[in-house]
Structures are given as structure tokens and as C-alpha cells.
Design a protein around this motif. Structure first.
Motif, PDB file in Angstrom:
ATOM      1  N   SER A 120     -11.489   1.731  -8.442  1.00 26.12           N
ATOM      2  CA  SER A 120     -11.638   1.283  -7.052  1.00 26.12           C
ATOM      3  C   SER A 120     -10.563   0.268  -6.683  1.00 26.12           C
ATOM      4  O   SER A 120     -10.468  -0.146  -5.530  1.00 26.12           O
ATOM      5  N   GLU A 121      -9.751  -0.141  -7.687  1.00 27.98           N
ATOM      6  CA  GLU A 121      -8.695  -1.128  -7.518  1.00 27.98           C
ATOM      7  C   GLU A 121      -9.242  -2.456  -7.002  1.00 27.98           C
ATOM      8  O   GLU A 121      -8.627  -3.140  -6.188  1.00 27.98           O
TER       9      GLU A 121
ATOM     10  N   TYR B 170       0.833  -1.194   0.000  1.00 30.57           N
ATOM     11  CA  TYR B 170       0.000   0.000   0.000  1.00 30.57           C
ATOM     12  C   TYR B 170       0.870   1.246   0.000  1.00 30.57           C
ATOM     13  O   TYR B 170       0.579   2.230  -0.680  1.00 30.57           O
TER      14      TYR B 170
ATOM     15  N   CYS C  36     -11.697  -3.358  -5.045  1.00 32.55           N
ATOM     16  CA  CYS C  36     -11.869  -3.481  -3.594  1.00 32.55           C
ATOM     17  C   CYS C  36     -13.090  -4.326  -3.231  1.00 32.55           C
ATOM     18  O   CYS C  36     -13.164  -4.866  -2.117  1.00 32.55           O
TER      19      CYS C  36
END
Length: 420
Positions: free
Chosen positions: A357-358, A49, A360
Motif C-alpha cells: 500500500s506504500e 508520483y 498510505c
């Protein structure tokens, strides 16, 4: 302070100016501020991250996008052009098997295979086991085969009866560079499998993998220098630079739904087509043909390389995990937006929302894959691959007809059969 100035890219007479997206093209950045930002993120977030946040930070302050001052014909050719030459050729050939394509240079490839393992292990016994894994992982040896095919086809033009040692050394150099790039790619992508086998960094650790890749880059550079041909040295040296440029370009555009087809093709050139183009042109140079023929061999390698990359990107959506040796849609999951996605984004706004939104939400990746298929992204990418393949076939018109030219044509057809 560090000043970053974006320079032009020249692709066969078409110059691309690197213009910043949302910022000046001459951006000053404070190394300390970037380093401190990375530290602050890494204290509170996990490594992946933190890396993503840092990447976004760099993109926000200094992301550069490629735009053209005129139509980029050398890369966008084949997007709308019908593959008439290709269709005619396909009608006269049956199903293509790679083994049969390579039959005319089988002896050359056998000699190359014998040399490759010893090149790594001779001076570095600690890497011998890694070398066995590297060169025994079921690779197709497509790039050195292309070197041999072009070498023999162009040798016929000038009456050269046998390949020179420089031809053979070039094939070894090309395969070492390609393999080194795969090893480093697997480290960067944290991939545990390639061609159905465990990767070097999975088996021996990141340290050995990086060293093995570095050594092959260094060894190939040494052999390259000893060829004592400045044109080929410049040609192949640019490839290594292109690899790095391609990785940087890909990393700076992850999950970026504004990426354009032109940018995708430039990245694909850097990562795939550049090496193939250099391989085929270098082979022609060592045969001593006219520069116009060598340039056509470069164009052949470039167009074939782009077509191969597009096909690979299509297969990421159409093949099973067992066939791919990795999960379906793995490139998309990592945020790498390829031709099928770029085309689908033009028709489906929901796809943009999912990507940004990758993924999610649970099962959102599978939903995105289905949207790419539903919106015609696969079909349009197939047409793009066929357009590039048609150009590659046309580039071979300068060669005499015979077994070697036929094999080069069949390489193009074999690639397209992977998506039929």
C-alpha cells in the motif's frame, strides 16, 4: 526500437543468469512509448508520483530478476552456517573501539587526510568549500584503513619493509570513489543529513553536488590509470559499474515483496561489498603476494562488506533517529526492502499488505517496523551478518599473525558490536 538482452553475472565462479520475471529475457521496447507515457503521467501528477508510475511501467514491461543456474554459494554462505570461528575469537577479545583498531595505521591515515582535501580543491577552487564539507563530515575512513591494513599484512609475507606509493594512491582512490558515491546517493535519495551534518546538495545545491561527485569519479579514474596495473584498473573500474547496477536494481524493486534474499545480497554486493573487496584485493596485488592470497583478501572484503551492509540495515530498525541521523525505518519507507523485512515477510502476511500500500495509512510505517521486530526479522538478519563475519575471519588465515591481522579481525568484531 531498443533491444535489451540480459547477460550473466559471475560471482567467484558462480554464474547468475538474468531471467525476466513475467516477460522474455530479450525484450524490445519503444523509446517513444516510454517517453510519451512519462510525459502523460507528469502532466497530471507530481514529480515523485510520476517517477513511481514510470518505474512501475518499466517493471511491468521489462523487469529482469536474478536467478541462479546453481546454488550461489559465494553469496548465500553463512545463512545457515554457525559462526564457530567468530565465537572463539570474540571470547578472546574485549570491547572493540575503532580508534584502537586503526592505531597501527594512524600515520598512514593522517597522511591520507591531508591529501584528500587538496585533491579536489587544487584544480577546482569552486569546489573547495564542498571538499571541506565532504572530507570533514566525520567519516570513519574504514575503506582506506582496510587498504593500509591489508597492504602492511601482505607486505610482511613478501618481506616488504615499507608501503609503496601505489598502496597509498590506491587508498586515496578508494576513498574518493566511496565519497563520490555517497554524494550521488544523497542527491538520488533527496537526503538532507549525513552523519549528523547537512549534505552537499542541501548546502550548495544539486548542481554543485553532482559536479563534485562527478569530479571525484573522474579524478579517481585518472589516478587509477596512472597506477599502470591492468589487473587493478579492471578491478576498480568494475566497482564503478557495480554502483550503477546496484542503484538500478534497487530502484526496480521498490515495494516489491517478492524480492528474495539472494537478490538482496547481490544488490548489497553491488552497492557496498564490491568496493571493499576491490580495496583489499588491490592492496594485496600491490604487495606482490601470490594470487591465492590476493583472492582470499577479495573474499575477506566481500564478506566484511556484506556483513556491514546487513548490520546497517538492521540499525535502520533498532536505532533512534538521533543515532541514525535520519528517521527510523527510512529505507523501508522508501520501499527499499532489506534483510530484516525479507525475513519478516516469510511469517507475516499483514506486513506485505502494508508495504504494497506504500504506507498510505496514517502510522502504517510504524506498524510495519513493529511487525518486522515482532516476527523475528531482526534476529534472523543478525545471524546472517554473523555468518558473513565468520567467513571473513576465516579468509584471514592466509596472513601471518601479528598486529595487522589482529586489526583486520577486530574490524569484523567491531561491526557486529554495533548490533549487540
Amino acid at each position: 526500437m531498443m533491444s535489451m538482452t540480459c547477460h550473466g553475472l559471475d560471482f567467484g565462479g558462480t554464474v547468475f543468469d538474468l531471467a525476466a520475471c513475467g516477460c522474455s529475457s530479450n525484450v524490445s521496447m519503444d523509446r517513444r512509448s516510454v517517453r510519451n507515457y512519462a510525459r502523460s503521467v507528469s502532466r497530471t501528477c507530481n514529480r515523485d508520483y510520476a517517477a513511481r508510475r514510470l518505474l512501475c511501467y518499466w517493471r511491468d514491461i521489462a523487469r529482469c530478476r536474478v536467478s541462479s543456474t546453481k546454488t550461489p554459494k559465494t553469496l548465500l554462505n553463512g545463512v545457515t552456517q554457525g559462526p564457530s570461528t567468530l565465537l572463539t575469537l570474540k571470547e578472546s577479545r574485549g570491547s572493540i573501539k575503532l580508534k584502537n583498531v586503526f592505531e597501527v595505521v594512524a600515520d598512514d591515515l593522517q597522511t591520507l587526510n591531508q591529501n584528500l582535501r587538496s585533491i579536489v580543491g587544487a584544480e577546482n577552487p569552486v569546489l573547495m568549500s564542498a571538499a571541506d564539507q565532504i572530507f570533514g563530515a566525520g567519516g570513519k575512513r574504514m575503506r582506506p584503513a582496510l587498504v593500509f591494513l591489508v597492504s602492511r599484512a601482505t607486505a610482511e609475507i613478501v618481506g616488504l619493509k615499507e608501503l609503496t606509493m601505489k598502496h597509498r594512491r590506491l587508498a586515496e582512490i578508494i576513498e574518493m570513489i566511496h565519497t563520490a558515491s555517497l554524494i550521488h546517493d544523497d542527491v538520488l535519495d533527496e537526503s538532507n543529513m549525513r552523519r549528523g551534518k547537512e549534505t552537499i546538495h542541501k548546502l550548495y545545491g544539486t548542481r554543485v553536488a553532482v559536479l563534485a561527485g562527478d569530479f571525484m569519479f573522474a579524478q579517481s579514474s585518472w589516478y587509477l590509470a596512472n597506477l599502470e596495473n591492468i589487473e587493478v584498473i579492471k578491478l576498480i573500474s568494475q566497482v564503478i559499474k557495480d554502483f550503477a547496477s546496484g542503484e538500478i536494481k534497487q530502484a526496480s524493486s521498490l515495494f516489491d515483496c517478492a524480492v528474495e534474499l539472494e537478490e538482496y545480497l547481490i544488490k548489497s554486493y553491488y552497492k557496498t561489498a564490491s568496493l571493499i573487496a576491490a580495496s583489499t584485493k588491490g592492496a594485496a596485488i600491490f604487495s606482490g603476494v601470490e594470487s591465492s592470497v590476493a583472492e582470499q583478501m577479495y573474499e575477506y572484503g566481500k564478506n566484511l562488506g556484506l556483513s556491514f551492509q546487513i548490520v546497517d540495515d538492521i540499525l535502520d530498525f533498532t536505532q533512534s533517529a538521533e543515532q541514525l541521523g535520519k528517521p527510523t525505518g527510512s529505507d523501508l519507507e522508501k520501499g527499499n526492502l532489506t534483510a530484516p523485512v525479507i525475513f519478516a515477510l516469510e511469517k507475516e502476511p499483514k506486513l506485505r499488505e502494508i508495504i504494497e500500500s506504500e504506507f498510505c495509512e496514517t502510522d502504517s510505517l510504524n506498524e510495519a517496523v513493529e511487525l518486522v521486530k515482532k516476527c523475528g526479522g531482526i534476529e534472523r538478519a543478525q545471524e546472517l551478518a554473523k555468518g558473513k563475519a565468520d567467513l571473513a575471519i576465516q579468509n584471514l588465515n592466509c596472513l601471518p599473525r601479528g598486529a595487522f591481522r589482529s586489526a583486520l579481525e577486530e574490524m569484523v568484531l567491531y561491526n557486529l558490536e554495533r548490533i549487540e
